[in-house]
Design an enzyme around this catalytic site. Structure first.
Site, PDB file in Angstrom:
ATOM      1  N   LYS A 281     -87.520  23.492  47.177  1.00  0.00           N
ATOM      2  CA  LYS A 281     -89.122  23.678  47.009  1.00  0.00           C
ATOM      3  C   LYS A 281     -89.500  24.044  48.600  1.00  0.00           C
ATOM      4  O   LYS A 281     -89.086  23.669  49.393  1.00  0.00           O
ATOM      5  CB  LYS A 281     -89.697  22.552  46.642  1.00  0.00           C
ATOM      6  CG  LYS A 281     -89.503  22.066  45.057  1.00  0.00           C
ATOM      7  CD  LYS A 281     -90.142  20.850  44.759  1.00  0.00           C
ATOM      8  CE  LYS A 281     -89.683  20.509  43.226  1.00  0.00           C
ATOM      9  NZ  LYS A 281     -90.564  21.352  42.120  1.00  0.00           N
ATOM     10  N   ARG A 355     -85.645  19.678  32.596  1.00  0.00           N
ATOM     11  CA  ARG A 355     -85.035  20.011  31.116  1.00  0.00           C
ATOM     12  C   ARG A 355     -83.585  20.067  31.094  1.00  0.00           C
ATOM     13  O   ARG A 355     -83.138  19.617  29.893  1.00  0.00           O
ATOM     14  CB  ARG A 355     -85.470  21.394  30.842  1.00  0.00           C
ATOM     15  CG  ARG A 355     -84.925  22.637  31.533  1.00  0.00           C
ATOM     16  CD  ARG A 355     -85.482  23.874  31.556  1.00  0.00           C
ATOM     17  NE  ARG A 355     -86.517  23.660  32.652  1.00  0.00           N
ATOM     18  CZ  ARG A 355     -87.862  24.772  32.878  1.00  0.00           C
ATOM     19  NH1 ARG A 355     -87.588  26.017  32.343  1.00  0.00           N
ATOM     20  NH2 ARG A 355     -88.983  24.458  33.618  1.00  0.00           N
TER      21      ARG A 355
END
Length: 506
Positions: A281, A355
């Site tokens: 990130k 996920r």
């Protein structure tokens, strides 16, 4: 903080701060009926404030008065709550939160709140909302400060004073329920606010175990050997780059009278810190990624409340805990991993890790517990923040009635959940040419929906709903019941869902 409910004359009560909610006076120039007697005792100060327009009882307006011996209370706070037809549970939560914050700022330890009757709410609901607001408003996270300077003092006791004709039994039950719910939400806040170095996956599992022991829940923790034995390649892949290995935690609430019924499963994403992994990130606001386990924190808080409130249905909480870091052992873009279900996952972006963790957690919930329904909570996508901001969580489901129940519970608790689409096109977008599914969809398009479509592949035919809490799990916007930081969102929503469950069958 101790919250009690009694029926007594608030004007005869000795307290550090007496809080009196006041409805909007409209165009009146004099105090309405119940305030008129108080105004006479105080020498006309209330009428002067109303006549001048300084205080009209509008929402969140405040007027502090000092009885100077005319009443046993040391201070009186008149708190505007607006028009009667708009006084709902959330308005009363704000009253409770404002009461303790104003008291704390004045170092007042004991607070009395006049539990003003509402046209829309009965005594039990009033007691619950005021208690929730008071306990939530009293929250602060300062355990890492040597000296919590400038922090207001915590309030020790809040007394809710009802009229003598009120249903006091219901009021006390409501206050007890509200206290338990808010304390459980505060536990979730504590876990989410904890820094990543203090709460790696193993410590999150220990905190869940500690809570379970305190309230009498069954708990099971799967370490790496067991995860490998169960072929949970998805969670192992995400946690593979960290020196802190992953864990899977199961918390079980099994009431004796229905212990064999199919449980409702809550599944929480527990990424204790998310750097993005190899797909790292940007550095800006990466510190907030300690909150990426907020779904897991909510599950811990909700199961605590289930035990203490003796929810009459079996409830199971599943937490997939991992730390997503880049290293020589981290999973890579282009990797294909095999989940516990046997489905293979093509990894296109290691920052779409939540996920992947949930793939194994959902399969474990399905196969281990054969639940009547599954609700998962996850800080899953930035796309949901773009779509809904901080005002609502995204709601996806494969079952209309379950979705409707969750939305209704969100409305009742002011933890809003807004339905978003889960279309066949979204499901096609996560099909991979080289594996069963891929962990990102069609670029930036419909990011929240394609993430939900990925999860739907692992939920299968089980009634399932997904709450994307990326925009609601933490905040920099403060309110009477919410300081900066973790919100604990979802604890009260899930318990409201259970209150309306009626039957474990949908």
């Amino acid at each position: 903080m101790h919250v009690t409910a009694d029926a007594r004359d608030v004007l005869a009560t000795a307290t550090d701060l007496l809080v009196i909610p006041v409805l909007s006076v409209g165009d009146k120039k004099r105090p309405p009926g119940r305030l008129a007697g108080l105004d006479r005792l105080l020498g006309g100060g209330i009428q002067a404030a109303i006549a001048s327009g300084d205080f009209r009882g509008e929402r969140d307006q405040k007027l502090v008065l000092y009885p100077d011996g005319a009443l046993p209370a040391k201070r009186i706070l008149l708190l505007g709550i607006g028009k009667d037809n708009r006084v709902d549970a959330e308005a009363l939560r704000r009253v409770g939160g404002t009461a303790v914050r104003e008291a704390a700022a004045r170092k007042a330890k004991k607070v009395t709140v006049a539990a003003t009757p509402s046209r829309r709410l009965r005594a039990g609901a009033v007691g619950q909302a005021l208690a929730e607001g008071a306990v939530l408003g009293n929250y602060r996270f300062d355990k890492y400060k040597e000296k919590p300077d400038d922090a207001p003092s915590a309030v020790a006791a809040v007394q809710l004073s009802f009229d003598k004709g009120a249903d006091l039994r219901a009021a006390r039950a409501g206050a007890k329920r509200g206290t338990i719910l808010a304390e459980s939400q505060n536990l979730a806040r504590d876990l989410s606010n904890a820094p990543g170095n203090a709460l790696p996956p193993a410590q999150l599992a220990r905190e869940a175990q500690k809570m379970a022991k305190e309230v009498g829940l069954r708990v099971r923790v799967l370490g790496v050997p067991e995860l490998r034995k169960r072929k949970m390649g998805a969670i192992l892949a995400v946690g593979g780059g960290s020196a802190n290995p992953p864990r899977l935690v199961a918390l079980e609430h099994r009431p004796k009278r229905r212990k064999d019924a199919a449980p409702l499963c809550f599944v929480g994403k527990g990424v204790t810190f998310d750097s993005g992994g190899i797909s790292i990130k940007p550095s800006g606001a990466m510190d907030e990624m300690k909150h990426d386990m907020s779904g897991a924190a909510t599950v811990v808080g909700a199961l605590r409340a289930c035990a203490l409130l003796d929810v009459p249905y079996p409830v199971v909480g599943i937490i997939g805990a991992a730390e997503n870091l880049p290293s020589a052992t981290a999973y890579r873009p282009g990797d294909i991993v095999t989940s516990a279900s046997g489905k293979t996952i093509e990894v296109l972006n290691t920052d779409a890790e939540g996920r992947v963790v949930l793939a194994d957690a959902l399969h474990y919930a399905k196969t281990e517990y054969d639940p009547c329904a599954i609700v998962d909570l996850a800080t899953l996508t930035g796309a949901c923040v773009v779509a809904l901001g901080r005002w609502a969580s995204g709601l996806f489901a494969n079952h209309t009635r379950l979705s409707d129940r969750i939305r209704k519970a969100g409305d009742a608790t002011a933890e809003l959940a807004w339905p978003l689409p889960l279309l066949d096109g979204h499901k096609k977008a996560v099909k991979s040419p080289v594996a069963d599914v891929k962990n990102t969809g069609a670029g930036r398009e419909a990011g929240s929906s394609t993430a939900a479509a990925f999860l739907a592949a692992f939920a299968g035919d089980t009634p399932w709903a997904h709450l994307d809490i990326a925009g609601t799990a933490w905040t920099s916007h403060t309110s009477p019941t919410q300081p900066r930081g973790a919100t604990g969102v979802g604890v009260r929503l899930l318990l409201e869902l259970l209150a309306d469950w009626k039957s474990p069958k949908l």
